[in-house]
Design a protein around this motif. Structure first.
Motif, PDB file in Angstrom:
ATOM      1  N   GLY A  68       0.795  -1.222   0.000  1.00  0.00           N
ATOM      2  CA  GLY A  68       0.000   0.000   0.000  1.00  0.00           C
ATOM      3  C   GLY A  68       0.823   1.263   0.000  1.00  0.00           C
ATOM      4  O   GLY A  68       0.258   2.362   0.025  1.00  0.00           O
ATOM      5  N   SER A  70       2.489   4.462  -0.967  1.00  0.00           N
ATOM      6  CA  SER A  70       2.288   5.422  -2.054  1.00  0.00           C
ATOM      7  C   SER A  70       3.375   6.489  -2.066  1.00  0.00           C
ATOM      8  O   SER A  70       3.254   7.487  -2.785  1.00  0.00           O
ATOM      9  CB  SER A  70       0.914   6.103  -1.915  1.00  0.00           C
ATOM     10  N   GLU A  85      -2.524   0.636  -8.815  1.00  0.00           N
ATOM     11  CA  GLU A  85      -2.738  -0.449  -7.860  1.00  0.00           C
ATOM     12  C   GLU A  85      -1.822  -1.629  -8.109  1.00  0.00           C
ATOM     13  O   GLU A  85      -1.415  -2.325  -7.166  1.00  0.00           O
ATOM     14  CB  GLU A  85      -4.201  -0.922  -7.923  1.00  0.00           C
ATOM     15  N   ARG A  88       1.101  -1.183  -6.146  1.00  0.00           N
ATOM     16  CA  ARG A  88       0.831  -0.690  -4.794  1.00  0.00           C
ATOM     17  C   ARG A  88       0.366  -1.780  -3.837  1.00  0.00           C
ATOM     18  O   ARG A  88       0.646  -1.719  -2.637  1.00  0.00           O
ATOM     19  CB  ARG A  88      -0.232   0.418  -4.877  1.00  0.00           C
TER      20      ARG A  88
END
Length: 258
Positions: A68, A70, A85, A88
């Motif tokens: 996750g 970023s 995504e 990510r």
């Protein structure tokens, strides 16, 4: 909430009691009877085996980029930045073998080709290098290639189009590894009303970390009718090659006024 706090307190109390017990045994070991010492040594070895297993997994997982994540370098004046995504977090379907044309990997990436028989695989992989910021990467394996084109399309979110104007620069940054050299072109597509603006850049693959910028000032963009935007990565001569995209990020910034 109280039950959760109570459970956490109980675990901490048990861990502290166990630590005190083993500290006491370690201190008593020099004068401990040999039979008891032998028994405690066996117990300590079993415990050490489990602790080593835990430490091995913990060190490996904690050394990886966090799922996750970023965070990535971006221009200081960027008004929008994004990592798709695929790079990510984990996808429900991590890979595709014999990839058909227009196959989706996640909600944002689509592979296009015109091979009558596909010998192409796509797989999301876990990044493990110390230098990686993206938790995941994308591996593209191409064996025999009988088509005339191969491209990966990445759809940009609606936020990228909000307030988009000809004053903007769109930038893509990527980290690419490949078994042997090949040409990769990046084509930015912006749909506005019935028309689609396209800007093509050849990626400078003389370095692992590469970027390309698209200046919208040279387009005929109708700023009031922007509907969607996507990027095509076009691979020239991909046969018998493996390409790994360790990361891909996008940013948008207004052009400096003179």
């Amino acid at each position: 909430m109280a039950r959760q706090w109570g459970g956490r307190w109980m675990r901490q109390a048990l861990q502290a009691a166990s630590l005190r017990r083993w500290s006491r045994l370690a201190g008593a070991a020099p004068d401990m009877p040999l039979a008891e010492l032998r028994s405690q040594r066996s117990a300590a070895r079993r415990l050490r085996l489990r602790l080593d297993d835990l430490l091995h997994v913990a060190e490996e997982r904690l050394a990886l980029p966090l799922v996750g994540n970023s965070a990535f370098p971006r221009p200081a004046d960027a008004d929008w930045a994004w990592r798709p995504e695929l790079w990510r977090g984990p996808l429900p379907q991590p890979g595709i073998a014999s990839v058909p044309s227009k196959a989706h990997l996640g909600a944002e990436a689509t592979l296009f080709h015109d091979c009558p028989r596909s010998e192409i695989t796509l797989r999301q992989i876990r990044n493990q290098r110390e230098s990686d910021l993206a938790p995941y990467g994308l591996r593209l394996d191409v064996f025999r290639f009988s088509g005339s084109y191969l491209s990966l399309a990445v759809d940009l979110p609606p936020e990228a189009c909000a307030g988009l104007g000809r004053r903007h620069l769109i930038r893509v940054d990527t980290i690419v590894e490949m078994e042997k050299p090949l040409e990769i072109f990046a084509r930015l597509n912006i749909r506005h009303g019935p028309n689609t603006e396209q800007i093509v850049r050849e990626l400078p693959l003389n370095a692992e970390e590469i970027n390309a910028e698209f200046d919208l000032a040279y387009t005929r963009l109708n700023e009031k009718r922007v509907e969607s935007m996507w990027l095509d990565l076009i691979f020239e001569g991909p046969e018998m090659n493996q390409v790994i995209l360790r990361d891909m990020t996008f940013s948008r910034r207004p052009r400096a006024e003179f």
